[in-house]
Design an enzyme around this catalytic site. Sequence first.
Site, PDB file in Angstrom:
ATOM      1  N   LYS A 226       1.209  55.065   1.368  1.00  0.00           N
ATOM      2  CA  LYS A 226       0.582  56.356   1.635  1.00  0.00           C
ATOM      3  C   LYS A 226       1.375  57.491   0.962  1.00  0.00           C
ATOM      4  O   LYS A 226       2.601  57.427   0.834  1.00  0.00           O
ATOM      5  CB  LYS A 226       0.508  56.617   3.135  1.00  0.00           C
TER       6      LYS A 226
ATOM      7  N   ASP B 271      -1.970  50.682   4.619  1.00  0.00           N
ATOM      8  CA  ASP B 271      -0.601  50.242   4.303  1.00  0.00           C
ATOM      9  C   ASP B 271       0.023  49.405   5.402  1.00  0.00           C
ATOM     10  O   ASP B 271       1.195  49.033   5.312  1.00  0.00           O
ATOM     11  CB  ASP B 271       0.283  51.460   4.019  1.00  0.00           C
TER      12      ASP B 271
ATOM     13  N   ASP C 128       7.290  50.501  19.097  1.00  0.00           N
ATOM     14  CA  ASP C 128       6.121  51.220  18.613  1.00  0.00           C
ATOM     15  C   ASP C 128       4.837  50.544  19.087  1.00  0.00           C
ATOM     16  O   ASP C 128       4.633  49.343  18.871  1.00  0.00           O
ATOM     17  CB  ASP C 128       6.163  51.252  17.081  1.00  0.00           C
ATOM     18  N   ASN C 129       3.988  51.312  19.759  1.00  0.00           N
ATOM     19  CA  ASN C 129       2.660  50.830  20.179  1.00  0.00           C
ATOM     20  C   ASN C 129       2.674  49.466  20.874  1.00  0.00           C
ATOM     21  O   ASN C 129       1.922  48.560  20.502  1.00  0.00           O
ATOM     22  CB  ASN C 129       1.717  50.763  18.973  1.00  0.00           C
TER      23      ASN C 129
ATOM     24  N   GLU D 198       6.791  52.939  23.582  1.00  0.00           N
ATOM     25  CA  GLU D 198       6.090  54.094  23.017  1.00  0.00           C
ATOM     26  C   GLU D 198       4.596  53.803  23.134  1.00  0.00           C
ATOM     27  O   GLU D 198       3.946  53.364  22.204  1.00  0.00           O
ATOM     28  CB  GLU D 198       6.499  54.304  21.546  1.00  0.00           C
TER      29      GLU D 198
ATOM     30  N   TYR E 272       5.580  60.903   6.024  1.00  0.00           N
ATOM     31  CA  TYR E 272       5.171  60.530   4.675  1.00  0.00           C
ATOM     32  C   TYR E 272       6.029  61.165   3.576  1.00  0.00           C
ATOM     33  O   TYR E 272       5.779  60.934   2.401  1.00  0.00           O
ATOM     34  CB  TYR E 272       3.709  60.932   4.443  1.00  0.00           C
TER      35      TYR E 272
END
Length: 681
Positions: free
Chosen positions: A266, A357, A392-393, A421, A532
């Site tokens: 990205k 990605d 993460d998640n 998270e 990014y």
Amino acid sequence: MTSPTSSPRIYGHAFGRLGIDDVRPVISGGKLPSKGTVGEVIPVTALVWREGHDAIAATLSVWNAEASTVSSTTMDFDPVNPDRVHAVFTPATPGRWFFRVDAWSDVMSTWRNAVTKKMDAGQSEQELANDLSHGADLFTRAALQTPTDQAGPLFAAVKALASDAPFTERVAPAFSPEVTEILEHHPLRELITEGEIYEVDVERAKARYSSWYELFPRSTGGWDADGNPVHGTFETTKRALPRVAEMGFDTVYFPPIHPIGEVHRKGRNNAVTAQPGDVGSPWAIQDHTTTHPELGTMEDFKDLLSYAESLGLEVALDLALQCAPDHPWAQSNPEFFTVLDDGTIAYAENPPKKYQDIYPLNFDNDPDGIYEAIYDMVMIWVNAGVKTFRVDNPHTKPASFWAWLIAKVHATHPDIIFLAEAFTRAPRLLGLAKAGFSQSYSYFTWQTSKYDLTEFVQHHLEQADICRPNMFVNTPDILHESLQTGGRAMFAIRATLAATLSPLWGVYSGFELYEHEAVKPGSEEYLDSEKYELRPRDFQAALNSGDSLEPYIGMLNRIRRENPALQQLRALTFHEVDNDNVMAYSKADAATGNVVLTVVNLDPRNTQEATVHINYAAIGQDEGASFEVHDKISGETFTWGPHNFVRLAPQGDVAHVLVLPTVAEDRRTQLAWRPQDTYRA
């Protein structure tokens, strides 16, 4: 399908001689342990009951897996609910702890109550002859079970009851304060009914109390001579850490530090196509087992860990279980992903968002293989010295996987902390906590009104035995609308709320600079998001100009360190305020008697005035008494009472953080009695 048939069940076995109900903390009916931490005051409560009018009492017994002795405490009765008993214990070591509530017939209290009522009714000595004889027997039994060096007053009561002295003299020793105190420590118990044994998983204190600061190591490189951002390294990250430590943070969290995928990388602001030089998203992980080459080697990372530790900082590493398209697993283990009918691997989507990605993992194709592969990867970082993981998640992966992984890691490294998270619905969040996560992100970011904040915190108080909310004020993904428009005052308000409502709070870098520009109207994404691109910041210049929240954040963290009341979640009480733009709440520590009362103006634009009405039971003071409070924000001292005027201006101090008089030792236990401990079947 026909219905199965069976004989009616007999439930008589569910009842003991005496009744014990609604024991807390109990999670999922006792199938899972509740949670605690070293040094934390853990309240235990239950309903105990029996037939008739004889007195009943209860004992809390506590031990851990290594203990050779059991600690027993007679539980106190609730002054409002006479069937509820309370006690507390404070685990001194990590590991699995056990507790049990036993009910028993308090024959001595029954005898004392009966004699008192009969004497008040004017019954004669002859009418009380049997009571006096029975009392002598009870006190004899009590004396024989009491340590010899303490039993003297009990034997003296026996002698008096059996004597020919005047009636009042015969009974007086049995009611003396000295005898009462001895019986409190060595009660005479009959009809002992043992309750169920429940477990508490005790972690190190940092699982309960910590202040987090998030930064991207790759953004610590500053600028070159032409003003272009330079990719940071672990060495430049080391130079960024003293500032974090000086603000009083004790955990510094790094987003993924692994190599970033090249395929479908990205660009800036989540552009689908990367331009030359675009660094990509660190969550598009090309290899979980090593470090990004531009950051440095694994040895460089270990050196960074050691340096952070010397500053009093623990490094939390991001654990993101997802892969870039050029991750080795995409070739070696396609079964770890979802393969579509055309043979391609499905990338992540959250319509209308697409993440070309990133390949999400599939945990059902080869659970044994993927479980072990992830465990091996996690242990690389555990063995490197990482003690905290921000996951993460996690709500997009099976809870059964997390229960397996966390238990397996804790089998050899019980001090590892896992933060979930997971911005998700309440049942999922609670389920992850039950699966073993030490801490959890929460919906605090979106709670801005007094009503919503109160409901939100009350909800977490009810789950404090299992779920610990970490109240991040912002994240790289979340720039709430209130911060976009509220100015400096709103940043101070949100920091104050997070730092004083929860013992766990976090700040993402740039918050102290009031970064508030969204990528577009209605979005919670930052303009020029650090996800990014490199985003170095000149914190010193902002500090020199006075346009920085650093000093205020440092003050909040110092107040937290100095006040144990702010280092726990369970004992929090909201106080009545006659203005919906002002909220007040106190937190109390039953171990030290420390009490802190926070009053916050929720309006970032206007001065607000209000009257704060004190709940005296929550602060451990005599009803209606005046007391001194010291404001840790302004440094001023005030005299407060039942009703107190406050005036808070957004241009000045947005809050009072008031330290109240230390609660007397004999009242501290009641600080842990939570108002939500009402009857529950």
